[in-house]
Design an enzyme around this catalytic site. Structure first.
Site, short mmCIF file in Angstrom:
data_model
loop_
_atom_site.label_atom_id
_atom_site.label_comp_id
_atom_site.label_asym_id
_atom_site.label_seq_id
_atom_site.Cartn_x
_atom_site.Cartn_y
_atom_site.Cartn_z
N TYR A 137 0.82 -1.21 0.00
CA TYR A 137 0.00 0.00 0.00
C TYR A 137 0.86 1.26 0.00
CZ TYR A 137 -4.69 -1.90 0.91
OH TYR A 137 -5.90 -2.51 0.81
N LYS B 63 3.05 -15.30 2.85
CA LYS B 63 3.25 -16.07 1.61
C LYS B 63 4.74 -16.35 1.53
CE LYS B 63 1.70 -17.83 -2.29
NZ LYS B 63 0.76 -18.95 -2.38
N ASP C 153 -3.14 -18.14 0.93
CA ASP C 153 -4.16 -18.82 0.12
C ASP C 153 -4.85 -19.91 0.93
OD1 ASP C 153 -1.68 -20.10 0.14
OD2 ASP C 153 -1.83 -20.86 -1.90
N ASP D 50 -6.37 -6.83 4.38
CA ASP D 50 -7.51 -6.18 3.72
C ASP D 50 -8.45 -7.24 3.16
OD1 ASP D 50 -9.05 -4.11 2.50
OD2 ASP D 50 -8.06 -4.56 0.59
N ASP E 114 -12.26 -8.82 4.91
CA ASP E 114 -13.56 -8.82 4.21
C ASP E 114 -14.16 -10.22 4.19
OD1 ASP E 114 -13.47 -6.11 3.61
OD2 ASP E 114 -14.10 -6.41 1.52
#
Ligand code: IPM
Ligand code: MG
Length: 361
Positions: free
Chosen positions: A143, A194, A226, A250, A254
């Site tokens: 970001y 990751k 994942d 982020d 959600d």
């Protein structure tokens, strides 16, 4: 009589002002019940600030927030500003306020209310007992890394670059936050990365492992992002605290939100080093339903409870708010987003009034 707490209110766009109004009613009710004194100051932020001041985060709004004990934020954004250049986008204001206030830790609880299990798209038996917190790093990673465009060297035309950068200190401070939170809960921490592909993730993992030595009572697991996305749908109740970097957080927050049936129920806190924090619903400005008085104010009301608990140490009042929300839901009252029978849904103000009326010590 307690000291006066200063709260900066930035209601923003869309349904932001509607839900913030209900949260303020709840705040005021705690003044009645507990003798607190809150001084509220309002500032322009987001799209409305772009329209009125030419920038999503005006200097006077930022200064007002810096002087406050906590910030209550509604939501920002809307189609009107979607095609604006980056400096004139509401989202840029959101990222700017987080960075300027040093809010590196974003806490997003996802708790499934028993009476709302039927509002989720998942089977109720999968959701049983789900009560987790996503701790998202908020001021680093892709970001905030360098971004630019250039001509590609191999004839591919223009190319765009977003860089993902993390240093040890940034990982350490969010890891400490997450371990501290896990220690006060069920003592399980899932660190999501990751590390099979990304160098930033390898640094993340090494650092989290080192920090974990200071928290021998917390059980640490490493989950690849994942796989975590999958496990959240398969075994959500097995998670306690999840800590992860900015973009993974982020996305996963959600996803976690949808376990609860409605993103309209979820509160969040953004914290820095001290007790200061910014509190906001996880949901956005919902321009499609703005101005209709039908938005669910519960996420913002629960954000006030989080503010009380995390910034002010008003645990009892936080309990009163959360209990009132639960009682109103148990009594069957629903806004449209969580109603099974939409024809019986109540509006924003009615929901706020019911919660205020249900608040008792
Ligand atoms: C969030 C939002 C923001 C983010 C956007 C609006 C910049 O999605 O708070 O989760 O990505 O952080
Ligand atoms: Mg998001």
């Amino acid at each position: 009589m307690s000291e006066v707490k200063k709260i900066a209110v930035v209601a923003g766009d869309g349904i932001g002002p509607e839900v913030v109004e209900e949260a303020i009613k709840v705040l005021r009710q705690t003044e009645e019940l507990f003798g607190y004194k809150f001084e509220l100051e309002h500032g322009l932020f987001g799209g409305i600030a772009i329209d009125e001041k030419g920038t999503p985060l005006p200097q006077d709004t930022l200064e007002m927030c810096q002087k406050a004990d906590a910030v209550l934020l509604g939501a920002v954004g809307g189609p009107k500003w979607d095609n604006n250049p980056k400096e004139l986008r509401p989202e840029t204001g959101l990222l700017g306020i987080r960075k300027a206030l040093g809010l590196f830790s974003n806490i997003r609880p996802a708790v499934v209310f028993d009476c709302l299990k039927d509002a989720s798209t998942l089977k109720p038996e999968v959701l049983d007992g789900t009560d987790l917190i996503v701790v998202r790093e908020l001021t680093g990673g892709i970001y905030f890394g360098e971004k630019f465009r250039r001509e590609s060297a191999n004839g591919g035309g223009q190319e765009a670059v977003d860089t993902c950068v993390y240093n040890v200190k940034e990982v350490e401070r969010i890891a400490h936050q997450a371990f501290d939170i896990a220690q006060k809960r069920r003592k399980r921490l899932a660190s999501v990365d990751k590390a099979n592909v990304l160098e930033t993730s390898r640094l993340w993992r090494e650092t989290v492992v080192r920090v974990s030595e200071q928290y021998p009572d917390v059980e640490l697991e490493h989950v690849l992002v994942d796989n975590c996305a999958m496990q959240l749908l398969r075994r959500p109740s097995s998670f306690d605290v999840i800590v992860t970097e900015n973009m993974f957080g982020d996305i996963l927050s959600d996803e976690a939100a949808m376990l609860t049936g409605s993103i309209g129920m979820l509160s969040s806190a953004s914290l820095g080093e001290g007790s200061f924090g910014l509190y906001e619903p996880v949901h956005g400005s919902a321009p499609d339903i703005a101005g209709q008085g039908i938005a669910n104010p519960i996420a913002t009301i629960l954000s006030v409870a989080l503010m009380f608990r995390l910034s002010f140490g008003f645990g009892e009042a936080a309990d009163v708010i959360e209990r009132a929300v639960k009682n109103v839901l148990d009594a069957g009252h629903r806004t449209g987003d969580i109603a099974v029978d939409k024809s019986k849904a109540i509006g924003t103000t009615a929901m706020g009034d019911l919660i205020v009326a249900a608040m008792a010590r």
